[in-house]
Design a protein around this motif. Structure first.
Motif, short mmCIF file in Angstrom:
data_model
loop_
_atom_site.label_atom_id
_atom_site.label_comp_id
_atom_site.label_asym_id
_atom_site.label_seq_id
_atom_site.Cartn_x
_atom_site.Cartn_y
_atom_site.Cartn_z
N HIS A 51 0.86 -1.05 0.02
CA HIS A 51 0.10 -0.01 -0.07
C HIS A 51 0.92 1.17 -0.05
N HIS A 52 0.31 2.52 -0.15
CA HIS A 52 1.00 3.80 -0.22
C HIS A 52 1.47 4.23 0.86
N HIS A 53 1.10 3.81 2.22
CA HIS A 53 1.64 4.62 3.30
C HIS A 53 3.19 4.91 3.43
N SER B 64 14.73 4.20 -9.03
CA SER B 64 15.90 4.71 -9.57
C SER B 64 17.22 4.02 -9.74
N ARG B 65 17.64 3.43 -8.77
CA ARG B 65 18.56 2.72 -8.32
C ARG B 65 18.57 1.50 -8.93
N THR B 66 17.40 0.54 -9.17
CA THR B 66 17.40 -0.60 -9.83
C THR B 66 16.89 -0.79 -11.10
N GLY B 67 16.30 0.42 -11.57
CA GLY B 67 15.66 0.35 -12.82
C GLY B 67 14.44 -0.52 -12.77
N ALA B 68 13.78 -1.15 -11.69
CA ALA B 68 12.84 -1.90 -11.62
C ALA B 68 11.51 -1.07 -11.69
N PRO B 69 10.42 -1.72 -12.29
CA PRO B 69 9.16 -0.94 -12.02
C PRO B 69 8.61 -1.12 -10.62
N VAL B 70 7.88 -0.29 -10.03
CA VAL B 70 7.01 -0.38 -9.04
C VAL B 70 5.51 -0.49 -9.05
N TYR B 71 4.94 -1.78 -8.49
CA TYR B 71 3.57 -2.09 -8.94
C TYR B 71 2.91 -1.84 -7.67
N LEU B 72 1.63 -1.34 -7.86
CA LEU B 72 0.62 -0.80 -6.93
C LEU B 72 -0.66 -0.71 -7.30
N HIS B 73 -1.59 -0.92 -6.35
CA HIS B 73 -3.19 -0.69 -6.80
C HIS B 73 -3.10 0.56 -7.32
N PRO B 74 -4.32 0.67 -8.24
CA PRO B 74 -4.47 2.14 -8.91
C PRO B 74 -4.59 3.30 -8.19
N TYR B 75 -5.61 2.88 -6.79
CA TYR B 75 -5.66 3.98 -5.83
C TYR B 75 -4.25 4.67 -5.09
N GLY B 76 -3.57 3.66 -4.92
CA GLY B 76 -2.37 3.92 -4.36
C GLY B 76 -1.19 4.81 -5.34
N ALA B 77 -1.47 4.37 -6.56
CA ALA B 77 -0.77 4.68 -7.81
C ALA B 77 -0.89 6.26 -8.11
N LYS C 244 -2.04 8.10 -5.71
CA LYS C 244 -1.60 8.78 -4.34
C LYS C 244 -0.20 9.15 -4.47
N VAL C 245 0.89 8.36 -5.04
CA VAL C 245 2.13 8.62 -4.97
C VAL C 245 2.66 9.43 -6.06
N LEU C 246 1.90 9.18 -7.24
CA LEU C 246 2.22 10.16 -8.34
C LEU C 246 1.94 11.65 -7.93
N LYS C 247 0.78 12.09 -7.25
CA LYS C 247 0.60 13.38 -6.91
C LYS C 247 1.35 14.02 -5.47
N GLY C 248 1.53 12.70 -4.75
CA GLY C 248 1.91 13.15 -3.39
C GLY C 248 0.95 13.24 -2.35
N PHE C 249 1.35 13.05 -0.99
CA PHE C 249 0.19 12.96 -0.01
C PHE C 249 0.88 13.40 1.25
N GLN D 71 8.66 10.41 -1.50
CA GLN D 71 8.96 11.32 -2.72
C GLN D 71 8.03 10.66 -3.75
N ARG D 72 7.44 11.47 -4.81
CA ARG D 72 6.56 11.32 -5.49
C ARG D 72 7.30 10.43 -6.60
N PHE D 73 6.65 9.42 -7.40
CA PHE D 73 7.15 8.78 -8.41
C PHE D 73 5.77 8.08 -9.34
N GLN D 74 6.06 7.46 -10.29
CA GLN D 74 5.19 6.88 -11.26
C GLN D 74 5.13 5.33 -11.00
N ALA D 75 4.02 4.92 -10.51
CA ALA D 75 4.15 3.38 -10.31
C ALA D 75 2.98 2.87 -11.39
#
Length: 275
Positions: free
Chosen positions: A66-68, A80-93, A95-100, A114-118
């Protein structure tokens, strides 16, 4: 003082991190690394410790329960460090894109994520050696998700199970949703609960059923007192086992026993109609 300790659970690495003022650890958080997966990323305050412990070259996917901020705090850094995608439920995605926003106590304990694209988490995530099935389990948060590895008997349960008899709810937690989510996973084939804060190595389904029984009993008691004509404050006084004033003050009211009572009252149609 920052705390960091690595645990080994067979093929799984568990990185336990937190802050320990005066040497006493306050609410540690676990980050798990298994196969090509990293599950949750820990609080931002601990990014250097976590960065040193994980094997970044082995991470192909980052999964968030979850996004907490104590779970997503290092997702941007590790993405950024691993180059791996981050997977999250759409509601959480979203949240983390906009920042909370977070409260002062959350800044103290965890730091701001920090804000990021999930990416939206698929129902099945394939690793090199194992397959995880994602199940949406709201209640603790709207986006809460657990990850089940059936062939190994593992459940990465995030904050769905923190303990059997919890005494505090966050203001936005929903008791009826938690019960439904716990029922959803109770019959899954697993034994080990890799929780976000207190992993349990055996009897996972039994612990889940005990928590269901506890929450259902609590909800029934609240309903019973309400039907007898007790007001909210009176119900809290009747049911509260310990003084939660320190928690309420520290969290600025974000966590309290009263929120458990109010969440239960909000499941009663008659009560909702009077609000």
């Amino acid at each position: 003082m920052l705390f960091a300790k690595q645990h080994t659970f067979g093929p799984i690495k568990g990185f336990e991190v937190g802050i320990a003022p005066a040497g006493k650890l306050i609410k540690s958080v676990y980050v798990y690394q298994i196969d090509s997966f990293l599950i949750d990323t820990g609080p931002h305050h601990l990014r250097k410790k976590i960065g040193l412990m994980i094997n970044s070259s082995a991470v192909a996917s980052i999964l968030l329960t979850h996004h907490h901020e104590d779970h997503s705090g290092n997702a941007a850094f590790l993405k950024s460090r691993t180059g791996a995608p981050v997977y999250l439920h759409p509601y959480g995605a979203a949240k983390v894109l906009k920042g909370f926003n977070i409260l002062p106590y959350q800044h103290i304990l965890f730091g701001k994520a920090q804000r990021f694209q999930a990416e939206f988490c698929p129902e099945v995530v394939e690793g090199e050696k194992i397959t995880l099935k994602a199940l949406h389990t709201p209640g603790h948060s709207k986006d809460h998700t657990v990850f089940h590895v059936e062939e190994e008997g593992w459940l990465f349960s995030g904050d769905l199970f923190v303990g059997e008899k919890i005494q505090f709810f966050r203001v936005d937690e929903k008791i009826d949703q938690q019960i439904a989510s716990l029922r959803k996973i109770a019959d899954l084939d697993f034994d080990t609960l890799f929780c976000g804060h207190r992993p349990k190595m055996k009897n996972g389904p039994k612990l889940i059923r005990r928590k269901i029984d506890y929450l259902e009993s609590f909800q029934e008691q609240v309903t019973g007192f309400y039907q007898k004509g007790l007001e909210e404050k009176e119900i809290i006084q009747q049911l509260r086992d310990k003084n939660d004033l320190p928690v309420r003050l520290f969290t600025m009211g974000n966590a309290s026993f009263g929120h458990m009572v109010r969440s239960s009252l909000n499941t009663i149609p008659d009560y909702r109609q009077t609000r």
